[in-house]
Structures are given as C-alpha cells and as structure tokens.
Design a protein around this motif. Structure first.
Motif, mmCIF file in Angstrom:
data_model
loop_
_atom_site.group_PDB
_atom_site.id
_atom_site.type_symbol
_atom_site.label_atom_id
_atom_site.label_comp_id
_atom_site.label_asym_id
_atom_site.label_seq_id
_atom_site.Cartn_x
_atom_site.Cartn_y
_atom_site.Cartn_z
ATOM 1 N N LYS A 1 73.769 0.002 -38.928
ATOM 2 C CA LYS A 1 73.952 1.344 -38.368
ATOM 3 C C LYS A 1 74.422 1.359 -36.902
ATOM 4 C CE LYS A 1 72.792 4.432 -41.513
ATOM 5 N NZ LYS A 1 73.921 4.204 -42.423
ATOM 6 N N CYS B 1 72.827 2.324 -34.137
ATOM 7 C CA CYS B 1 72.410 3.460 -33.311
ATOM 8 C C CYS B 1 72.517 2.973 -31.860
ATOM 9 C CB CYS B 1 70.985 3.866 -33.638
ATOM 10 S SG CYS B 1 70.810 4.366 -35.361
ATOM 11 N N VAL C 1 68.107 -3.729 -32.845
ATOM 12 C CA VAL C 1 67.864 -4.365 -34.150
ATOM 13 C C VAL C 1 69.090 -5.025 -34.791
ATOM 14 C CG1 VAL C 1 67.231 -3.865 -36.571
ATOM 15 C CG2 VAL C 1 65.750 -3.137 -34.713
ATOM 16 N N PRO C 2 70.254 -4.363 -34.815
ATOM 17 C CA PRO C 2 71.403 -5.025 -35.453
ATOM 18 C C PRO C 2 71.754 -6.369 -34.795
ATOM 19 C CG PRO C 2 71.841 -2.702 -35.124
ATOM 20 C CD PRO C 2 70.573 -3.006 -34.380
ATOM 21 N N GLN D 1 64.690 -2.844 -42.402
ATOM 22 C CA GLN D 1 65.011 -2.033 -41.217
ATOM 23 C C GLN D 1 65.558 -0.686 -41.628
ATOM 24 O OE1 GLN D 1 65.538 -5.428 -40.896
ATOM 25 N NE2 GLN D 1 63.888 -5.535 -39.417
HETATM 26 FE FE1 SF4 Z 1 69.334 2.657 -36.105
HETATM 27 FE FE2 SF4 Z 1 67.026 1.897 -37.299
HETATM 28 FE FE3 SF4 Z 1 69.240 0.380 -37.549
HETATM 29 FE FE4 SF4 Z 1 67.968 0.547 -35.179
HETATM 30 S S1 SF4 Z 1 67.145 -0.363 -37.068
HETATM 31 S S2 SF4 Z 1 70.206 0.632 -35.539
HETATM 32 S S3 SF4 Z 1 67.239 2.701 -35.235
HETATM 33 S S4 SF4 Z 1 68.940 2.498 -38.302
#
Ligand code: SF4
Ligand code: 5AD
Length: 489
Positions: free
Chosen positions: A190, A192, A197-198, A233
C-alpha cells in the motif's frame, strides 16, 4: 531451492551425554548442550507471533526460554520500527545488555525484526556487544544464524528477502493455549505515506488458501486449538495473486469442526469487499469484532496519507458491516498530528468518531519514519500541539465508549479465560468476549484454575475501559461458542 523463509531438512541430531545425562544436539559438527534464551519483543501481534516461531525453532537447537536475563546464554530482541517510542525503548535496552556481556563473555546477542531489516548492518557495527542482526524474512533460518554465531562467524547481519515463488509455512506453537495466530499474508503493497511497514516487511505475499485450511485443521485436530487469528499487515489483500480472497478463506475455515472462533487482523478499509461484508453476516464462527483502522476523519489528510478512501466511503463500510451483522463491534486506529494537520482537519476526525461509534480505538501522535514519503514533507505542527490533540481525542472517545458500553450491565457474556488480573489487591481472572471485550471476574472457588475455561459472566459494571462480571456458569475447556446467544458481547 527452499526460500529463506522456510526451513525444511534441518539436519540436527541428538544424543544423551553419558556423564551428565543431558540431551546434546549436534548440528554441522557443533554440539549444543541445553541452553537458555531470553527474548524481548516489541510491537504488534505479527512480531509476537514471529517471536513464538523463533522460540519454537530454537527448541530444536536445545534452547529453552528463560525470564531471567542474567541466566541467559542467548539474548534476542524482536524489534518494531512503526513509531519512535518502541524504537527508543529498544535502543535503551540494547545498550544495557553490554553489562550482561561483560559478566558473561560467552553470551550471544541478536537483534531481529523491523529495525534489524533496515538498520541491521549499522547496529552490528555500532554496538560492540551485538553479535548478529536478522531481518523479518529470515525468521525461519534463526537456527542457522545462531549456529553461525556459535561456530565463530564473528559479527554479521542478514536482511535478505525470501524470493521463493510462494509463501508457504506451517504454523508453529509452543504454548498450551487453545488460541493460535496463523500468518496468511506477509508484507504490504500500500505505501501509506507515513508507514515504514512496506520497507521493513516487503511486498505482499499470500499463502494458498488450501494450505492455510489444512494448517488450521491440523491445529484444531492435534493441538486442541479453538480460536484462530489470521494475521497479516493487510489481510484484506489476502490471496489476490492466487485469485483467492479472505472471504473465501473464512468461508472454508468456518466449516472446520472443533474450531469455534475466527478473528483476523489487521485490515485496510480500501480492500474490504462486498463479498467479505457478506461473510460477516454469514460465517457462524467469525468474530463479532472487526478492527478497521481509519487513521483520520479528514478527506484531505487521508489524501496526504495516500489511504485511497474518503471518510464517506469508510462510514459507508461501517454501515454495510452493521447491516450484515447487527452485533458487529468496530474498533480503529487513529493518527493525530499528521504533517500540517489543521484544526479543521483534526476536528473532522472527532466528528468521524461520533459517527462511527467505535467500541475502542488505538490512537497515536504522528511520528516521522525515515525513508517514508511523509517524512520528507515540510511540517509546521509543534510537538506540544500534537500531544494536546491526542489527549483531547482520547478523552473525547472515552465518553463515546462509556455510553456505548453502559448497556452491557446486567447482560450475560461468554468469555474464554486467558489470564489472571490483580485489581486493587483482589485476585481476579479475565477473558475476552467474542467481540474482543475484556471482562474481569472474581472466582467463586479461590484456588480453582480457570485458565482457558469458557465461562458465562453477568456484567456487574461496565465503564469506558473496564468491564466487571459475576461468574454464572463454568463450561470447562470446550464449548460450541457459535451456537450460543451469549457470544454477542
Ligand atoms: Fe498502510 Fe497498513 Fe500497509 Fe502501513 S501496513 S502501508 S498503514 S496498509
Ligand atoms: N506515526 C504514528 N502512527 C503510526 N502508525 C503507523 N505508522 C505511524 C507513524 N509513522 C499507526 C497506524 C497503524 C498502527 C499500527 O500504527 O495507526 O494503523
């Protein structure tokens, strides 16, 4: 070739030492006598689950867990990079370990998880007493890494990604509880703008539906598991690359005899499909609780966060979910103080809290993470302002929660007892309802061990943060939860 994420043919053999009577494990010419590992985990459920997996592997190398750092032969940290606070705590604890190493030269120290994935090399270089670092995708190779360290390989860091074509693992459990966490997807695509996290967990990869179902079937049949939490995640993205979906997986798991409760975490609102919403109304074993992080109630902040939905879309989802399952209990995550968040944008989040009526929230002040898009944005908000906004938002939500939970008083709720609690010197037990609410109760027989019993509790008081109950019925360790009217709380 097996990917780094897997560890098949491990090669350990063992024998009993004639002199000491101890079990000795042999691997690659090295002998491993019984040793102790002390482990500290920071962060989310994924990390706690990874730690459990690490400990389970280490058992094969003759390690058992200790709570006493001073008695440890191996010290491991599983780290979290999502916000500054967990990071700071970890660095200070890692610093302290140098005293343990001074007292015990043979002590081996390793750091794993999200911080190690991106900073591992630098950590090993900077901290003299740190022997090795390992990233999030090499967890199943922990014994090889520990072996390397005992074989005298010096200081090293491994942060490779598992490049095998599929994500295939078997759940490992070390504890004797009826609850299991099962990884179904790893990574996140994603990006964000605020999220690390990515970068620490890599690209999305799903396990095949068939494999997960088989895994859970075995957990239920051979390990007495009654409750599973599907982990990832972004579990709502599950199965995309295999033409499968979370809705499909839950529908299959719902059919497993002996499994009583299915939970999943954590979700992204963008990927909540109509099919999944329908499953929330249909699947008998799916929990009545859904954690659905919204992050902000402001359209413009959500745009800057790159969240791909509007507040209206989110509220519409809540409505559809409540229509599908009128007993559904929703909770969320909120970030306040995203770069340049205006007072108006902040107030839009308060408004969303009013409208969505969450049963509880996790709320955080924004913290800039190195390497993310938002960390590069110019930012005029002061830390004090952020703190003030968080405090007010939390007190605002508590009032909502208080109103929402007051009607619980007098109701009978079923919980699975998961531990003891000590409240103002009174020894109590506590458990979670199907809807993930914690209820405390005083035992009728003070010496009785209620751990992992299903009990019905009549709620005697319900405040915003705590729920107290009176024991009405003890069902023992097995029950058919989904058939019960008491599973609604
Ligand atoms: Fe977005 Fe959740 Fe992925 Fe982080 S772990 S980039 S908050 S979707
Ligand atoms: N700052 C503050 N909170 C964050 N979260 C993720 N990244 C950040 C950040 N940089 C929060 C989000 C997410 C939860 C797990 O942590 O609310 O849902």
């Amino acid at each position: 070739m097996a990917g780094l994420g897997k560890r098949q043919n491990t090669g350990e053999t063992s024998f009993i030492d004639n002199v000491t009577g101890q079990k000795i494990v042999k691997l690659g010419g090295l002998e491993f006598p019984p040793r102790k590992v002390w482990m500290k985990t920071f962060g989310c459920q994924m990390n706690y689950h990874d730690s459990e997996r690490i400990l389970s592997h280490l058992k094969d190398l003759n390690f058992s867990q200790t709570e006493e750092k001073e008695r440890a032969d191996l010290i491991l940290f599983n780290t979290c990079a999502i916000r500054d606070l967990a990071n700071t705590k970890f660095y200070s604890q890692l610093g302290e370990i140098k005293h343990n190493k001074k007292k015990n030269e043979k002590l081996v120290v390793g750091v794993g998880g999200c911080v190690a994935q991106t900073e591992g090399k630098a950590l090993v270089k900077k901290y003299k007493h740190l022997d090795f670092a390992f990233g999030t995708d090499v967890i199943d190779s922990i014994n090889d890494l520990v072996f390397r360290s005992y074989a005298g390989d010096g200081k090293f860091s491994v942060n490779a990604w598992d490049r095998s074509t599929d994500f295939s693992i078997e759940t490992k459990i070390t504890h004797g509880s009826p609850q299991a966490f099962v990884n179904i997807i790893k990574g996140c695509n994603k990006y964000c703008s605020y999220c690390i996290v990515p970068y620490t967990r890599g690209k999305e990869r799903s396990r095949k539906c068939k494999e997960v179902v088989e895994d859970v079937r075995k957990l239920v049949k051979y390990q007495g598991i009654q409750e599973v939490t599907l982990l990832g995640q972004n579990v709502n993205s599950y199965g995309k690359e295999n033409n499968e979906s979370l809705a499909m997986l839950i529908t299959e798991l719902d059919k497993i005899d002996g499994l009583e409760l299915i939970r999943y975490t954590t979700s992204h609102p963008y990927d909540v499909s109509d099919e999944l919403i329908e499953v929330h109304g249909k699947a008998k074993k799916l929990s009545n609780h859904l954690h659905l992080p919204v992050q902000s109630g402001s359209k413009t902040v959500l745009e800057r966060m790159l969240r791909e939905y509007t507040p209206e879309h989110f509220l519409n989802l809540c409505e559809k979910l409540r229509k599908a399952n009128p007993n559904i209990i929703l909770s969320t995550d909120i970030i306040v103080g995203f770069p340049n968040e205006t007072q108006e944008e902040y107030e839009a989040t308060l408004k969303l809290l009013d409208e969505a009526q969450f049963d509880f929230i996790y709320s955080y002040v924004y913290s800039a993470r190195k390497g993310t898009k938002s960390a590069k944005m110019s930012d005029t908000l002061a830390d004090d302002e952020r703190g003030e906004r968080l405090r007010y938002l939390q007190s605002y939500q508590l009032k909502i929660q208080e109103k929402l939970r007051a009607p619980l008083k007098g109701k009978t709720l079923r919980v699975l007892v998961d531990g003891q609690s000590n409240q103002k010197g009174i020894k109590k037990w506590k458990g979670r309802t199907n809807g993930n609410r914690i209820v405390h109760f005083e035992p009728i027989e003070s010496d009785k061990n209620y751990l992992w019993h299903w009990v019905d509790l009549e709620v005697t008081s319900a405040t915003a943060l705590s729920c107290q109950g009176k024991l009405v019925k003890d069902h023992g360790k097995r029950i058919e939860m989904h058939d019960s009217e008491n599973s609604l709380g």
